[in-house]
Design a protein around this motif. Structure first.
Motif, PDB file in Angstrom:
ATOM      1  N   LEU A 176       2.625   2.474  15.281  1.00  0.00           N
ATOM      2  CA  LEU A 176       1.864   3.270  16.215  1.00  0.00           C
ATOM      3  C   LEU A 176       0.924   2.428  17.060  1.00  0.00           C
ATOM      4  N   ALA A 177       0.597   1.224  16.607  1.00  0.00           N
ATOM      5  CA  ALA A 177      -0.317   0.382  17.361  1.00  0.00           C
ATOM      6  C   ALA A 177       0.370  -0.243  18.580  1.00  0.00           C
TER       7      ALA A 177
ATOM      8  N   ALA B  92      -5.176   5.870   3.901  1.00  0.00           N
ATOM      9  CA  ALA B  92      -4.286   7.000   4.147  1.00  0.00           C
ATOM     10  C   ALA B  92      -3.029   6.925   3.276  1.00  0.00           C
ATOM     11  N   GLY B  93      -2.722   5.751   2.768  1.00  0.00           N
ATOM     12  CA  GLY B  93      -1.565   5.584   1.892  1.00  0.00           C
ATOM     13  C   GLY B  93      -1.785   6.105   0.485  1.00  0.00           C
TER      14      GLY B  93
ATOM     15  N   PRO C  15     -11.708  -0.590  11.818  1.00  0.00           N
ATOM     16  CA  PRO C  15     -11.606   0.649  11.042  1.00  0.00           C
ATOM     17  C   PRO C  15     -10.173   1.147  10.872  1.00  0.00           C
ATOM     18  N   ARG C  16      -9.370   1.009  11.912  1.00  0.00           N
ATOM     19  CA  ARG C  16      -7.985   1.504  11.836  1.00  0.00           C
ATOM     20  C   ARG C  16      -7.220   0.825  10.703  1.00  0.00           C
ATOM     21  N   GLU C  17      -7.424  -0.470  10.511  1.00  0.00           N
ATOM     22  CA  GLU C  17      -6.726  -1.181   9.437  1.00  0.00           C
ATOM     23  C   GLU C  17      -7.090  -0.588   8.076  1.00  0.00           C
ATOM     24  N   VAL C  18      -8.374  -0.343   7.858  1.00  0.00           N
ATOM     25  CA  VAL C  18      -8.834   0.225   6.585  1.00  0.00           C
ATOM     26  C   VAL C  18      -8.324   1.659   6.449  1.00  0.00           C
TER      27      VAL C  18
ATOM     28  N   CYS D 231     -13.295  -3.484   2.269  1.00  0.00           N
ATOM     29  CA  CYS D 231     -13.252  -2.301   1.408  1.00  0.00           C
ATOM     30  C   CYS D 231     -14.512  -1.452   1.575  1.00  0.00           C
ATOM     31  N   PRO D 232     -14.341  -0.136   1.576  1.00  0.00           N
ATOM     32  CA  PRO D 232     -15.510   0.746   1.708  1.00  0.00           C
ATOM     33  C   PRO D 232     -16.479   0.555   0.551  1.00  0.00           C
TER      34      PRO D 232
END
Length: 185
Positions: free
Chosen positions: A1-2, A91-92, A83-86, A143-144
């Motif tokens: 999607l990127a 999301a997985g 952020p998109r990478e994380v 990581c968050p």
């Protein structure tokens, strides 16, 4: 999607920082300036190039891959986090329906990575499980540091997640960190 394609004919595309950086474009068909906004025009128009605000990489064949928005990038301890990478990693996880990653001010690191997660209906997961999942797939600094479990993510009329609103909700105490195990006894 990127992946977003190649430059159109008669449009020049380059990155602000070599291999990856902000997309800059130049064309006879691009805007000349913002209407009645000299400061905004100076911010995005530099030496005939328009700065798009999108961070990307371009491969050897000229294909452009969007990494994230420049103003969404998190800088923690001198490291850049997209952020998109994380979000793609989180999301997985099987319990995650939606996720938004954003920054929170940090005394020592300037910013830290946090996430707001909407769980799939009927799912249950604890914060440490999500963080462990991320640690197995991302560099530690990406990581968050905290997970906020929320019912919905704030969005604009076009459906885009409003990270600015999430930041404000955390700083104003509207969105509070709640450990899932405390909610369920």
């Amino acid at each position: 999607l990127a992946f977003c394609g190649r430059a159109l004919r008669h449009v020049e595309v380059k990155l602000s920082n070599g291999d990856s950086g902000e997309i800059l474009v130049r064309s006879d068909a691009m805007m000349a300036r913002y209407w009645r906004n000299i400061k905004a025009s100076k911010d995005i128009l530099v030496d005939g190039w328009l700065a798009t605000g999108d961070l990307a990489k371009i491969d050897d064949d000229g294909f452009v891959y969007i990494l994230d928005r420049k103003n969404d990038m998190i800088v923690t301890g001198g490291e850049n986090v997209y952020p998109r990478e994380v979000e793609d990693v989180l999301a997985g996880h099987s319990a995650v329906a939606e996720v938004a990653v954003f920054d929170r001010p940090h005394e020592r690191w300037v910013q830290e990575v946090v996430a707001a997660i909407v769980l799939r209906p009927g799912s249950y997961v604890e914060e440490h499980e999500i963080v462990s999942y991320a640690k197995g797939r991302l560099a530690h600094y990406k990581c968050p540091k905290e997970i906020y479990f929320v019912e919905t993510l704030p969005r604009n009329g076009a459906g885009k997640v409003l990270r600015k609103t999430l930041r404000a909700m955390v700083s104003d105490g509207v969105m509070k960190f709640v450990k899932k195990d405390q909610e369920h006894g």
